[in-house]
Motif scaffolding. Structure first.
Motif, PDB file in Angstrom:
ATOM      1  N   PRO A  81     -15.920   5.648  -7.039  1.00 18.55           N
ATOM      2  CA  PRO A  81     -14.921   5.545  -5.538  1.00 18.55           C
ATOM      3  C   PRO A  81     -13.188   5.539  -5.945  1.00 18.55           C
ATOM      4  N   GLY A  82     -13.263   6.229  -5.806  1.00 19.94           N
ATOM      5  CA  GLY A  82     -10.841   5.621  -5.280  1.00 19.94           C
ATOM      6  C   GLY A  82     -10.050   4.713  -5.003  1.00 19.94           C
ATOM      7  N   ALA A  83     -10.328   3.891  -5.709  1.00 21.93           N
ATOM      8  CA  ALA A  83      -9.030   2.440  -5.304  1.00 21.93           C
ATOM      9  C   ALA A  83      -8.272   2.263  -4.393  1.00 21.93           C
ATOM     10  N   GLY A  85      -5.433   2.311  -2.084  1.00 19.68           N
ATOM     11  CA  GLY A  85      -4.134   3.148  -2.278  1.00 19.68           C
ATOM     12  C   GLY A  85      -3.799   4.182  -2.877  1.00 19.68           C
ATOM     13  N   ARG A  86      -4.858   4.412  -3.861  1.00 19.34           N
ATOM     14  CA  ARG A  86      -4.810   5.743  -4.572  1.00 19.34           C
ATOM     15  C   ARG A  86      -5.481   6.810  -4.269  1.00 19.34           C
ATOM     16  N   ILE A  87      -5.573   7.108  -2.839  1.00 14.73           N
ATOM     17  CA  ILE A  87      -6.268   8.192  -2.645  1.00 14.73           C
ATOM     18  C   ILE A  87      -5.112   8.749  -0.709  1.00 14.73           C
ATOM     19  N   ARG A  88      -4.450   9.654  -1.526  1.00 10.94           N
ATOM     20  CA  ARG A  88      -3.410   9.984  -0.304  1.00 10.94           C
ATOM     21  C   ARG A  88      -4.500  11.428   0.352  1.00 10.94           C
ATOM     22  N   ARG A  89      -4.345  11.539   2.234  1.00  9.65           N
ATOM     23  CA  ARG A  89      -5.202  12.589   3.148  1.00  9.65           C
ATOM     24  C   ARG A  89      -3.536  13.790   2.408  1.00  9.65           C
ATOM     25  N   MET A  90      -3.868  14.771   2.678  1.00 12.02           N
ATOM     26  CA  MET A  90      -3.035  15.744   3.216  1.00 12.02           C
ATOM     27  C   MET A  90      -4.137  16.469   4.362  1.00 12.02           C
TER      28      MET A  90
END
Length: 105
Positions: A81-83, A85-90
């Motif tokens: 799983p992404g940490a 702050g490392r995931i951006r929503r589009m």
């Protein structure tokens, strides 16, 4: 009496010729009908084969995209799983927090 016989024989010859032509037309129509039936059968068989292939490919796709298999493959590749702050929503396919090329902020 002679003219009557000539007329009857001409009519008989005309009817015979017409019957022969109609018989030939019927045979030709039957041959064309059989050709169309064979062509239709070949196309139906090809369609059935393609539908069977689509069915098999859908099963294979579902198998490859199953959550269990994806989890196992992710573990093999060392993914997790992404940490935070490392995931951006589009949204709408574009990130709205950065200006596009040529746009002013």
């Amino acid at each position: 009496m002679r003219g009557f016989r000539d007329w009857r024989s001409a009519a008989a010859a005309t009817l015979l010729l017409t019957s022969l032509l109609l018989g030939l037309a019927m045979v030709w129509c039957n041959i064309e009908r059989m050709d169309l039936a064979y062509s239709l059968k070949e196309q139906q068989d090809a369609l059935d084969e393609r539908l069977a292939l689509v069915s098999k490919l859908e099963v294979e796709r579902d198998n490859l995209l199953s959550p269990h298999r994806l989890r196992r493959k992710a573990r093999e590749l060392g993914l997790g799983p992404g940490a935070p702050g490392r995931i951006r929503r589009m949204h709408d396919g574009l990130a709205h927090d950065e200006p596009q090329h040529g746009e002013r902020p």
